[in-house]
Scaffold this motif. Structure first.
Motif, PDB file in Angstrom:
ATOM      1  N   ASP A   1       0.371   4.280  -0.933  1.00  0.00           N
ATOM      2  CA  ASP A   1      -0.267   5.530  -0.537  1.00  0.00           C
ATOM      3  C   ASP A   1      -0.466   5.637   0.971  1.00  0.00           C
ATOM      4  OD1 ASP A   1      -2.077   3.433  -0.777  1.00  0.00           O
ATOM      5  OD2 ASP A   1      -3.755   4.733  -1.285  1.00  0.00           O
ATOM      6  N   ARG A   2      -0.313   4.517   1.683  1.00  0.00           N
ATOM      7  CA  ARG A   2      -0.471   4.542   3.137  1.00  0.00           C
ATOM      8  C   ARG A   2       0.819   4.172   3.878  1.00  0.00           C
ATOM      9  NH1 ARG A   2      -5.852   0.984   3.684  1.00  0.00           N
ATOM     10  NH2 ARG A   2      -4.349  -0.541   2.954  1.00  0.00           N
ATOM     11  N   ARG A   3       1.903   3.942   3.180  1.00  0.00           N
ATOM     12  CA  ARG A   3       3.124   3.430   3.805  1.00  0.00           C
ATOM     13  C   ARG A   3       3.715   4.414   4.799  1.00  0.00           C
ATOM     14  NH1 ARG A   3       6.192   1.703   6.673  1.00  0.00           N
ATOM     15  NH2 ARG A   3       8.032   0.428   6.288  1.00  0.00           N
TER      16      ARG A   3
ATOM     17  N   TYR B   1       0.830  -1.204   0.000  1.00  0.00           N
ATOM     18  CA  TYR B   1       0.000   0.000   0.000  1.00  0.00           C
ATOM     19  C   TYR B   1       0.867   1.257   0.000  1.00  0.00           C
ATOM     20  CZ  TYR B   1      -3.096  -3.680   1.562  1.00  0.00           C
ATOM     21  OH  TYR B   1      -3.791  -4.857   1.656  1.00  0.00           O
TER      22      TYR B   1
END
Length: 188
Positions: free
Chosen positions: A136-138, A134
């Motif tokens: 975009d959420r790392r 992920y």
């Protein structure tokens, strides 16, 4: 597949942090009589639901007083949970076996994984090579700001391919510089 996919336009992507708003809490003022009435109503509704559930349970052959809630869980007459075996019914079959569930960090994970690099915003120095499902959420924007870093996704592929890619990038960096990237703690 054996081939990594280069991700184009990675520098154009925004890896912003999702803003989490603070929920306001309204002050609740109610008369004691209204609260008492609401509690009494809730108790009456619960007793009625238990009676209906007990009647339905009697039709299934469950022992006296045992009842099933709206989620299908069995309860003893005192309200504690009861097992299916205790009630005398077969346990529901699981829709998937535990062996079919693959952890996100397993090299056998079939989901697309992404290889990325964190770079220093001022110098362009590589700070870390990594892998994630992920991107975009790392990292939160706060983390990136605190490390003066930006994240660029470079490749995508299977978990195994990206894991090997990450290791090779770190090894190549070490071979040319003599140390790991600042934020990598190991070669994996």
């Amino acid at each position: 597949t054996g081939a990594l996919n280069k991700v184009t336009g990675a520098s154009d992507q925004s890896w912003g942090e999702i803003a989490v708003g603070t929920l306001g809490c309204a002050a609740v003022g109610a008369a004691t009589g209204a609260i008492t009435g609401a509690i009494a109503g809730a108790i009456a509704n619960r007793q009625q639901a238990k009676a209906q559930a007990a009647a339905a349970a009697a039709e299934t052959g469950a022992p006296d007083g045992f009842y099933q809630d709206s989620n299908g869980r069995w309860h003893r007459p005192n309200g504690q949970f009861a097992s299916n075996a205790e009630v005398g019914v077969a346990a529901p079959q699981s829709s998937s076996s535990s062996t079919s569930k693959i952890h996100g960090n397993s090299l056998d994970n079939p989901n697309t994984n992404y290889g990325y690099v964190l770079v220093d915003n001022d110098t362009g120095e590589v700070l870390k090579f990594g892998e994630t499902l992920y991107p975009d959420r790392r990292y939160s924007q706060t983390y990136l700001d605190n490390n003066n870093a930006s994240m660029e996704v470079l490749v995508s592929g299977s978990k195994r391919e990206i894991h090997d890619w990450q290791h090779n990038q770190i090894q190549d960096f070490f071979d040319s510089v003599g140390s790991l990237p600042l934020l990598n703690k190991s070669f994996w």
